[in-house]
Motif scaffolding. Structure first.
Motif, PDB file in Angstrom:
ATOM      1  N   SER A  83       0.823  -1.207   0.000  1.00  0.00           N
ATOM      2  CA  SER A  83       0.000   0.000   0.000  1.00  0.00           C
ATOM      3  C   SER A  83       0.860   1.260   0.000  1.00  0.00           C
ATOM      4  CB  SER A  83      -0.936   0.001   1.216  1.00  0.00           C
ATOM      5  OG  SER A  83      -1.839  -1.092   1.163  1.00  0.00           O
ATOM      6  N   VAL A  84       1.972   1.217   0.742  1.00  0.00           N
ATOM      7  CA  VAL A  84       2.901   2.350   0.729  1.00  0.00           C
ATOM      8  C   VAL A  84       3.477   2.547  -0.664  1.00  0.00           C
ATOM      9  CG1 VAL A  84       5.176   3.140   1.524  1.00  0.00           C
ATOM     10  CG2 VAL A  84       3.507   2.293   3.171  1.00  0.00           C
ATOM     11  N   TYR A  85       3.921   1.453  -1.288  1.00  0.00           N
ATOM     12  CA  TYR A  85       4.497   1.549  -2.635  1.00  0.00           C
ATOM     13  C   TYR A  85       3.478   2.083  -3.640  1.00  0.00           C
ATOM     14  CZ  TYR A  85       8.337  -1.382  -0.889  1.00  0.00           C
ATOM     15  OH  TYR A  85       9.407  -1.887  -0.194  1.00  0.00           O
ATOM     16  N   LEU A  86       2.237   1.585  -3.548  1.00  0.00           N
ATOM     17  CA  LEU A  86       1.218   1.995  -4.512  1.00  0.00           C
ATOM     18  C   LEU A  86       0.906   3.481  -4.378  1.00  0.00           C
ATOM     19  CD1 LEU A  86      -0.801   1.342  -6.720  1.00  0.00           C
ATOM     20  CD2 LEU A  86      -2.419   0.609  -4.958  1.00  0.00           C
ATOM     21  N   ASN A  87       0.733   3.966  -3.159  1.00  0.00           N
ATOM     22  CA  ASN A  87       0.452   5.386  -2.961  1.00  0.00           C
ATOM     23  C   ASN A  87       1.637   6.253  -3.346  1.00  0.00           C
ATOM     24  OD1 ASN A  87      -2.326   5.986  -1.424  1.00  0.00           O
ATOM     25  ND2 ASN A  87      -1.551   3.999  -0.741  1.00  0.00           N
ATOM     26  N   LEU A  88       2.842   5.747  -3.117  1.00  0.00           N
ATOM     27  CA  LEU A  88       4.036   6.481  -3.542  1.00  0.00           C
ATOM     28  C   LEU A  88       4.034   6.666  -5.057  1.00  0.00           C
ATOM     29  CD1 LEU A  88       7.658   5.718  -2.299  1.00  0.00           C
ATOM     30  CD2 LEU A  88       7.197   6.302  -4.660  1.00  0.00           C
ATOM     31  N   ILE A  89       3.773   5.577  -5.778  1.00  0.00           N
ATOM     32  CA  ILE A  89       3.770   5.626  -7.245  1.00  0.00           C
ATOM     33  C   ILE A  89       2.670   6.543  -7.766  1.00  0.00           C
ATOM     34  CG2 ILE A  89       3.290   4.243  -9.315  1.00  0.00           C
ATOM     35  CD1 ILE A  89       4.677   1.898  -7.857  1.00  0.00           C
ATOM     36  N   LEU A  90       1.492   6.492  -7.149  1.00  0.00           N
ATOM     37  CA  LEU A  90       0.354   7.243  -7.660  1.00  0.00           C
ATOM     38  C   LEU A  90       0.363   8.711  -7.257  1.00  0.00           C
ATOM     39  CD1 LEU A  90      -2.580   4.711  -7.124  1.00  0.00           C
ATOM     40  CD2 LEU A  90      -1.119   4.994  -9.119  1.00  0.00           C
ATOM     41  N   GLN A  91       0.986   9.046  -6.089  1.00  0.00           N
ATOM     42  CA  GLN A  91       0.819  10.387  -5.564  1.00  0.00           C
ATOM     43  C   GLN A  91       2.106  11.183  -5.377  1.00  0.00           C
ATOM     44  OE1 GLN A  91      -1.862  10.777  -2.244  1.00  0.00           O
ATOM     45  NE2 GLN A  91      -2.930   8.895  -2.733  1.00  0.00           N
TER      46      GLN A  91
END
Length: 210
Positions: A97-105
């Motif tokens: 979840s941390v990686y996904l939000n990092l990539i998206l935001q």
């Protein structure tokens, strides 16, 4: 944020080398929930986007050999939603979840399409190129229909170009020419940058864009 992640990975590697064991699950949850809370829910949260993305792994089956299967889903909530999963929810993959939000935001993306030729020496010469800012998404629009429906693509991330024909209409490819596509990711302060480049040498090709 990236330094904290690198330090955590280094700490994990040292612990595994010294003891031959990994970190306890609860130990890892503490770190990744702290990262999620600090960088996406509190003072370091991006101001331009109030969405939060959670990677949930649900038990989908137990096989005859007692092996478990997990179904992966991405849940999206507004930051002020009353339905946010609790920090430490064991069904949430907090690291993912941390990686996904990092990539998206946390990152900005620019895609560049160039019409090129390759010399006998192997050097690539650019004849025409155009760049366009794009945005990362864990979903995509089907290319076989014109509807607005989107399908979840996670863990694949797509970068949609909604006005592709308008931006790249004059990017024609002639005999002996090829298209190079480069995607550059950089953080908001531009202190970090990474890129991916794809070279397509066939004249007839398809881009997955909408």
């Amino acid at each position: 944020m990236l330094k904290a992640i690198a330090d955590e990975r280094h700490r994990l590697n040292i612990r595994q080398e010294l003891s031959g064991l990994g970190c306890f699950k609860d130990d890892r949850i503490v770190f990744w929930t702290w990262m999620f809370s600090t960088y996406f829910m509190e003072k370091w949260a991006p101001r331009q986007d109030d969405m939060l993305f959670y990677v949930r792994r649900k038990l989908s089956y137990v096989g005859a050999d007692s092996t478990e299967g997990k179904k992966v889903e991405v849940e999206v909530y507004r930051r002020d939603s009353k339905k946010l999963p609790g920090l430490g929810d064991p069904d949430i993959d907090w690291e993912e979840s941390v990686y996904l939000n990092l990539i998206l935001q946390k990152l900005d993306y620019v895609v560049t399409c160039a019409v090129c030729t390759r010399s006998d020496a192997g050097d690539i010469h650019i004849h025409k190129k155009k760049s366009q800012q794009v945005f990362a998404s864990p979903s995509k629009h089907p290319m076989d229909s014109k509807g607005e429906e989107s399908k979840m693509s996670y863990p694949n991330i797509f970068f949609m170009i909604d006005n592709f024909e308008e931006v790249f209409s004059d990017m024609t490819v002639g005999e002996g020419e090829m298209v190079c596509v480069e995607l550059v990711a950089s953080d908001k302060s531009t202190t970090f940058q990474g890129n991916s480049c794809e070279v397509c040498e066939e004249k007839n090709m398809e881009f997955e864009v909408s």
